[in-house]
Write an enzyme that holds these catalytic residues in place. Sequence first.
Site, PDB file in Angstrom:
ATOM      1  N   GLU A  45     -52.823 -25.286  -1.022  1.00  0.00           N
ATOM      2  CA  GLU A  45     -53.124 -24.246  -2.015  1.00  0.00           C
ATOM      3  C   GLU A  45     -52.919 -24.746  -3.429  1.00  0.00           C
ATOM      4  O   GLU A  45     -53.641 -24.372  -4.346  1.00  0.00           O
ATOM      5  CB  GLU A  45     -52.240 -23.016  -1.771  1.00  0.00           C
ATOM      6  CG  GLU A  45     -52.477 -21.918  -2.779  1.00  0.00           C
ATOM      7  CD  GLU A  45     -51.941 -20.573  -2.325  1.00  0.00           C
ATOM      8  OE1 GLU A  45     -51.574 -19.782  -3.188  1.00  0.00           O
ATOM      9  OE2 GLU A  45     -51.896 -20.314  -1.114  1.00  0.00           O
ATOM     10  N   LYS A  46     -51.895 -25.597  -3.605  1.00  0.00           N
ATOM     11  CA  LYS A  46     -51.560 -26.095  -4.940  1.00  0.00           C
ATOM     12  C   LYS A  46     -51.267 -27.591  -4.862  1.00  0.00           C
ATOM     13  O   LYS A  46     -50.932 -28.113  -3.792  1.00  0.00           O
ATOM     14  CB  LYS A  46     -50.307 -25.394  -5.477  1.00  0.00           C
ATOM     15  CG  LYS A  46     -50.365 -23.889  -5.524  1.00  0.00           C
ATOM     16  CD  LYS A  46     -49.086 -23.354  -6.141  1.00  0.00           C
ATOM     17  CE  LYS A  46     -49.011 -21.834  -6.034  1.00  0.00           C
ATOM     18  NZ  LYS A  46     -48.512 -21.411  -4.722  1.00  0.00           N
ATOM     19  N   ASP A  69     -50.809 -21.209   1.271  1.00  0.00           N
ATOM     20  CA  ASP A  69     -49.483 -20.599   1.383  1.00  0.00           C
ATOM     21  C   ASP A  69     -49.460 -19.630   2.572  1.00  0.00           C
ATOM     22  O   ASP A  69     -50.500 -19.064   2.932  1.00  0.00           O
ATOM     23  CB  ASP A  69     -49.128 -19.847   0.096  1.00  0.00           C
ATOM     24  CG  ASP A  69     -48.662 -20.785  -1.015  1.00  0.00           C
ATOM     25  OD1 ASP A  69     -48.525 -21.987  -0.746  1.00  0.00           O
ATOM     26  OD2 ASP A  69     -48.453 -20.312  -2.145  1.00  0.00           O
ATOM     27  N   ASP A 107     -49.315 -16.633   3.493  1.00  0.00           N
ATOM     28  CA  ASP A 107     -49.462 -15.196   3.293  1.00  0.00           C
ATOM     29  C   ASP A 107     -50.944 -14.841   3.283  1.00  0.00           C
ATOM     30  O   ASP A 107     -51.805 -15.706   3.453  1.00  0.00           O
ATOM     31  CB  ASP A 107     -48.760 -14.727   2.006  1.00  0.00           C
ATOM     32  CG  ASP A 107     -49.314 -15.405   0.750  1.00  0.00           C
ATOM     33  OD1 ASP A 107     -50.389 -16.045   0.832  1.00  0.00           O
ATOM     34  OD2 ASP A 107     -48.675 -15.308  -0.312  1.00  0.00           O
ATOM     35  N   TYR A 140     -40.274 -20.737   1.003  1.00  0.00           N
ATOM     36  CA  TYR A 140     -41.386 -20.030   0.355  1.00  0.00           C
ATOM     37  C   TYR A 140     -40.932 -18.660  -0.158  1.00  0.00           C
ATOM     38  O   TYR A 140     -40.450 -17.827   0.609  1.00  0.00           O
ATOM     39  CB  TYR A 140     -42.526 -19.865   1.364  1.00  0.00           C
ATOM     40  CG  TYR A 140     -43.739 -19.165   0.814  1.00  0.00           C
ATOM     41  CD1 TYR A 140     -44.532 -19.786  -0.144  1.00  0.00           C
ATOM     42  CD2 TYR A 140     -44.098 -17.896   1.245  1.00  0.00           C
ATOM     43  CE1 TYR A 140     -45.652 -19.147  -0.658  1.00  0.00           C
ATOM     44  CE2 TYR A 140     -45.218 -17.252   0.736  1.00  0.00           C
ATOM     45  CZ  TYR A 140     -45.984 -17.887  -0.213  1.00  0.00           C
ATOM     46  OH  TYR A 140     -47.088 -17.254  -0.720  1.00  0.00           O
ATOM     47  N   ARG A 175     -42.611 -16.016  -1.776  1.00  0.00           N
ATOM     48  CA  ARG A 175     -43.430 -14.795  -1.825  1.00  0.00           C
ATOM     49  C   ARG A 175     -43.449 -14.103  -0.458  1.00  0.00           C
ATOM     50  O   ARG A 175     -44.503 -13.778   0.068  1.00  0.00           O
ATOM     51  CB  ARG A 175     -44.850 -15.155  -2.260  1.00  0.00           C
ATOM     52  CG  ARG A 175     -44.942 -15.692  -3.677  1.00  0.00           C
ATOM     53  CD  ARG A 175     -46.289 -16.346  -3.917  1.00  0.00           C
ATOM     54  NE  ARG A 175     -46.410 -16.857  -5.270  1.00  0.00           N
ATOM     55  CZ  ARG A 175     -47.006 -16.224  -6.278  1.00  0.00           C
ATOM     56  NH1 ARG A 175     -47.547 -15.044  -6.086  1.00  0.00           N
ATOM     57  NH2 ARG A 175     -47.068 -16.765  -7.472  1.00  0.00           N
TER      58      ARG A 175
END
Length: 646
Positions: A7-8, A103, A105, A328, A330
């Site tokens: 994702e990043k 991520d 989610d 993580y 979030r």
Amino acid sequence: MILYIAEKPSLGRAIADVLPKPHKKGEGFITAANGDCVSWCIGHLLEQAEPDAYDPAYKSWKLEHLPIVPQTWKLQPKTKTRGQLSVLRKLVKQASVIINAGDPDREGQLLVDEVISYLGVKGDKLNQVQRLLISDLNPQAVKRALGQLRSNKDFVPLSTSALARSRADWLYGMNMTRAYTIQGRKVGYQGVLSVGRVQTPILGLVVRRDEEIAHFTPKPFYEVLAHLLTDQQQAFSAKWQPSDACLPYMDEEGRVIAKGLAENVVSRINDKPAQVTKLEAKNKRQNPPLPYSLSALQIDAAKRFGLSAKEVLDTCQSLYERHKLITYPRSDSRYLPKEQHALAPKVLDAVLKGAAGLVEGCDAPNATLKSKAWDDTKVDAHHAIVPTEKVANLSALSVNEAKLYQHVARQYLAQFYPTYVYAETSVEVTIAGGIFTTKARQDKTLGWKQLFKRGGSANQDDDNDEGLQALPHLVNGQILHCQRGELLEKMTQAPKHFTDATLLGAMTGISRYVSDSEIKKILKDTDGLGTEATRAGIIELLFKRGYLTRQGKSILATPVGVGLIRSLPDSATTPDMTALWENSLDAISQKRLKYDAFMQPLLSQLDGLITQASSQLPSALQGVASSAPKRSFKKPYKKKTKAKAK
């Protein structure tokens, strides 16, 4: 070639670190010695197309265009990250296997899935895409995750849920924002009136609370204390409990509002004998507070340290990505997978080496204990926020990083201490026919409580100890002496303005603000405005748009915010609709609801809302000047879903 799409960049680098070396770094990717490749998104590389991408006429904001509903949805590359999308386009063509490393989610799943789809991956190659779930960026944790790959098809419902959310937010936000902005201009309001299915009900909560406070009239009520003595001259007090005969003189909260009645009780018990008519002593047990979810941590940190929701999220992202000290952040879960209990000795060792002050003067944690936090049935894509196996160097952290790391670590440590055991004594005393009661608590075994004795946590799970007193030794039937009665004259208090902590608490427990009993029932276990990843950003957005302002710790609505809420229909300003959306989105992710079953009713509802907006002017905004800072309102209805990648 295996292609990992993170994702990043920070997550991409963490994956590359455990792949065979030497590495070859390219522009936007890293190639391992075995030929496998790691690349990344930079947050969302794609976004919903603007209305004028469907029809150039939509560049002009006109009521007759609304509602705008795309027949075939379009995504477009974000201008700033087009280069990275081009990098992925080439790599996807070369790859034999693709691994989604978004991520863990809902948004993280969609973010990579939409890139894979946009780049035209089909057939067997699409069916063979795998899912990598990483919640800890330390090498040993990443290696473990690589050994637990799952089929990406398992996560299609989660991705569909995120897609439904994205499209529904676009439809609702874009159409409602255009409708009310157009109507606002007709009454002289020159700013953009941004309406969103999450941000607007949050603003509604604040506006209604402010109005309740403004219109509140304090009223007196009365309590009576009996000051008692034992034969040994040991003193304590007990509070009068009005009988049913007093109901005509009480308000709906059960408070006595007739001063004469309370004064009569005082005069009747002065210098009178009293008797202990009920005595109950019970040993009670309290389990450790669960590890933190993001919202629980944000609420606690707002109370303890005065940090805003965004400050907590940003600090946690740094602890996770830069320092690799927490998992993580979030996460909406407060539970841990059972298999992770095997890591406890290493994690505890790291915590005790890096933050030994947490257990100063306490018993040592016992790694063999297993609290209720370890529960596989309550863990899905992500688990509670806990420390990693990396030893912290607190002196190298910022003040907020050090505070939040230790806060997370203390909550994790609590899982390895026995339950807190205390004796609670309830006493009922009868004086002149009236009943008076009091309670006392005595610690038996501190257990996990010893970690919090120095004010280490607000600890939402703890009981409220206020008002408890030390009691002399008492026995049932014991005769006492009431020295005097005391009249306490009190005033009803207005509700308090929202703060960061209480507004977050309202967002996570939104059913408290829903009046419909059926909706309340539905929302009991699945309530929540927004998600863990978006709540902080939504609150900040309301400040940026000039709808909210701060006075010390208090959050208040501005005249623009008040005017907007008063101009909108109740359904747009109350939590009912959006909380039901979240319930439906969760049902989609759990395969209990189909995409179309969510979208079709939404479209019907939208038609009605636009008709309503078109038929009346937002007169509450007449004469109100825009309080938003000067900024571009090109996409006023869009809601940022992920923090900017670093």
